[in-house]
Design a protein around this motif. Structure first.
Motif, PDB file in Angstrom:
ATOM      1  N   GLY A 298       5.520   1.826   1.249  1.00  0.00           N
ATOM      2  CA  GLY A 298       4.828   1.601   2.505  1.00  0.00           C
ATOM      3  C   GLY A 298       3.458   2.248   2.562  1.00  0.00           C
ATOM      4  O   GLY A 298       2.578   1.809   3.304  1.00  0.00           O
ATOM      5  N   SER A 299       3.256   3.297   1.756  1.00  0.00           N
ATOM      6  CA  SER A 299       1.986   4.028   1.758  1.00  0.00           C
ATOM      7  C   SER A 299       0.843   3.288   1.072  1.00  0.00           C
ATOM      8  O   SER A 299      -0.302   3.738   1.112  1.00  0.00           O
ATOM      9  N   ILE A 300       1.149   2.165   0.418  1.00  0.00           N
ATOM     10  CA  ILE A 300       0.102   1.358  -0.207  1.00  0.00           C
ATOM     11  C   ILE A 300      -0.608   0.565   0.889  1.00  0.00           C
ATOM     12  O   ILE A 300      -0.017  -0.307   1.517  1.00  0.00           O
ATOM     13  N   SER A 301      -1.867   0.874   1.128  1.00  0.00           N
ATOM     14  CA  SER A 301      -2.634   0.194   2.182  1.00  0.00           C
ATOM     15  C   SER A 301      -3.372  -1.007   1.603  1.00  0.00           C
ATOM     16  O   SER A 301      -4.384  -0.862   0.918  1.00  0.00           O
ATOM     17  N   PHE A 302      -2.882  -2.184   1.880  1.00  0.00           N
ATOM     18  CA  PHE A 302      -3.516  -3.390   1.343  1.00  0.00           C
ATOM     19  C   PHE A 302      -4.850  -3.690   2.026  1.00  0.00           C
ATOM     20  O   PHE A 302      -5.674  -4.407   1.463  1.00  0.00           O
ATOM     21  N   ALA A 303      -5.075  -3.143   3.208  1.00  0.00           N
ATOM     22  CA  ALA A 303      -6.365  -3.324   3.873  1.00  0.00           C
ATOM     23  C   ALA A 303      -7.462  -2.634   3.069  1.00  0.00           C
ATOM     24  O   ALA A 303      -8.538  -3.193   2.843  1.00  0.00           O
ATOM     25  N   VAL A 304      -7.177  -1.419   2.623  1.00  0.00           N
ATOM     26  CA  VAL A 304      -8.144  -0.666   1.829  1.00  0.00           C
ATOM     27  C   VAL A 304      -8.293  -1.280   0.443  1.00  0.00           C
ATOM     28  O   VAL A 304      -9.407  -1.458  -0.064  1.00  0.00           O
ATOM     29  N   VAL A 305      -7.159  -1.627  -0.167  1.00  0.00           N
ATOM     30  CA  VAL A 305      -7.173  -2.203  -1.515  1.00  0.00           C
ATOM     31  C   VAL A 305      -7.913  -3.534  -1.547  1.00  0.00           C
ATOM     32  O   VAL A 305      -8.776  -3.764  -2.402  1.00  0.00           O
ATOM     33  N   SER A 306      -7.590  -4.443  -0.618  1.00  0.00           N
ATOM     34  CA  SER A 306      -8.229  -5.759  -0.605  1.00  0.00           C
ATOM     35  C   SER A 306      -9.715  -5.647  -0.278  1.00  0.00           C
ATOM     36  O   SER A 306     -10.536  -6.403  -0.818  1.00  0.00           O
TER      37      SER A 306
ATOM     38  N   THR B  31      21.793   3.547   5.275  1.00  0.00           N
ATOM     39  CA  THR B  31      20.746   3.739   4.261  1.00  0.00           C
ATOM     40  C   THR B  31      19.726   2.612   4.330  1.00  0.00           C
ATOM     41  O   THR B  31      18.516   2.842   4.213  1.00  0.00           O
ATOM     42  N   VAL B  32      20.202   1.395   4.513  1.00  0.00           N
ATOM     43  CA  VAL B  32      19.291   0.256   4.654  1.00  0.00           C
ATOM     44  C   VAL B  32      18.389   0.471   5.865  1.00  0.00           C
ATOM     45  O   VAL B  32      17.187   0.186   5.826  1.00  0.00           O
ATOM     46  N   ALA B  33      18.956   0.982   6.939  1.00  0.00           N
ATOM     47  CA  ALA B  33      18.176   1.266   8.142  1.00  0.00           C
ATOM     48  C   ALA B  33      17.119   2.328   7.867  1.00  0.00           C
ATOM     49  O   ALA B  33      15.973   2.208   8.317  1.00  0.00           O
ATOM     50  N   LEU B  34      17.483   3.364   7.118  1.00  0.00           N
ATOM     51  CA  LEU B  34      16.529   4.417   6.772  1.00  0.00           C
ATOM     52  C   LEU B  34      15.412   3.885   5.894  1.00  0.00           C
ATOM     53  O   LEU B  34      14.248   4.266   6.061  1.00  0.00           O
ATOM     54  N   VAL B  35      15.750   3.005   4.960  1.00  0.00           N
ATOM     55  CA  VAL B  35      14.746   2.389   4.091  1.00  0.00           C
ATOM     56  C   VAL B  35      13.782   1.552   4.919  1.00  0.00           C
ATOM     57  O   VAL B  35      12.561   1.606   4.728  1.00  0.00           O
ATOM     58  N   ALA B  36      14.324   0.774   5.842  1.00  0.00           N
ATOM     59  CA  ALA B  36      13.497  -0.069   6.715  1.00  0.00           C
ATOM     60  C   ALA B  36      12.516   0.785   7.510  1.00  0.00           C
ATOM     61  O   ALA B  36      11.329   0.454   7.626  1.00  0.00           O
ATOM     62  N   LEU B  37      13.005   1.883   8.037  1.00  0.00           N
ATOM     63  CA  LEU B  37      12.150   2.769   8.832  1.00  0.00           C
ATOM     64  C   LEU B  37      11.152   3.508   7.951  1.00  0.00           C
ATOM     65  O   LEU B  37       9.986   3.685   8.336  1.00  0.00           O
ATOM     66  N   ALA B  38      11.579   3.903   6.755  1.00  0.00           N
ATOM     67  CA  ALA B  38      10.714   4.679   5.855  1.00  0.00           C
ATOM     68  C   ALA B  38       9.507   3.870   5.369  1.00  0.00           C
ATOM     69  O   ALA B  38       8.389   4.393   5.313  1.00  0.00           O
TER      70      ALA B  38
END
Length: 209
Positions: A14-22, A84-91
């Protein structure tokens, strides 16, 4: 232990910012320096480069979907539950909001949240996206569409699946989305909010430097 590393991995994705990258790929100004200063697709669109905005939108949505999809695919093999799936979704969503790779300055999470919802269930994602599209088309305000969709998302989940761990994740994401749009809410009330497709003069100036 599997829950811990899956959650951490989702946050990093999630920390990969595609706005900055693009923006870098297309030779545009850093989206954190113009317009709303939000590293998201709507602000990148203010640069006038639709391709960069589309890449941002799809990239941010894809990372949300990918993290959740992987968690669900490996759920049984790794012996983890719905919590765990819920935690992944939130993370993965939190990673977008506060990315470790960009000094914890992230976007508002609309596209990533959409990707997460699609990962949890296609119909849940479609219902929320349709809600966003209807409001956006009618009023031309991306922020208003995001707020309305955020409010409806937990209700859609509850109607489709009842009370489950993932519902808590969807509810928290919705609350955070509203919180991240606090300034937009003020601008909407004051009639100062920018409409979809409006260009930023600051972006044009910084691009020309």
């Amino acid at each position: 232990m599997n829950t811990v590393w899956m959650t951490v991995a989702a946050y990093l994705i999630g920390s990969i910012s595609f706005a900055v990258v693009s923006s870098k790929l297309f030779g545009l100004a850093d989206p954190r320096t113009y317009g709303s200063k939000n590293p998201g697709a709507t602000n990148v669109l203010r640069s006038g480069n639709k391709a960069a905005a589309i890449v941002t939108l799809l990239g941010d949505a894809f990372k949300g979907w990918l993290a959740v999809w992987l968690a669900i695919c490996f759920q049984e093999r790794l012996g983890v539950g719905d919590a765990t799936v819920a935690l992944v979704a939130l993370a993965v969503f939190l990673g977008h909001l506060w990315p470790v790779f960009f000094r914890f300055v992230g976007g508002k999470g609309v596209a990533t949240a959409a990707g997460v919802l699609l990962g949890l269930n296609v119909w849940l994602g479609v219902a929320t996206l349709v809600t966003w599209a209807v409001v956006a088309f009618a009023f031309r305000y991306s922020s208003l569409a995001a707020l309305v969709a955020a409010v409806f998302a937990p209700f859609y989940y509850g109607l489709l699946f009842g009370v489950e761990p993932q519902l808590a994740a969807v509810f928290i994401m919705s609350v955070l989305l509203v919180f991240r749009h606090a300034k937009n809410i003020s601008n909407l009330i004051a009639g100062k909010e920018s409409r979809i497709g409006s260009k930023s003069k600051d972006a044009a100036k910084k691009k020309g430097k």
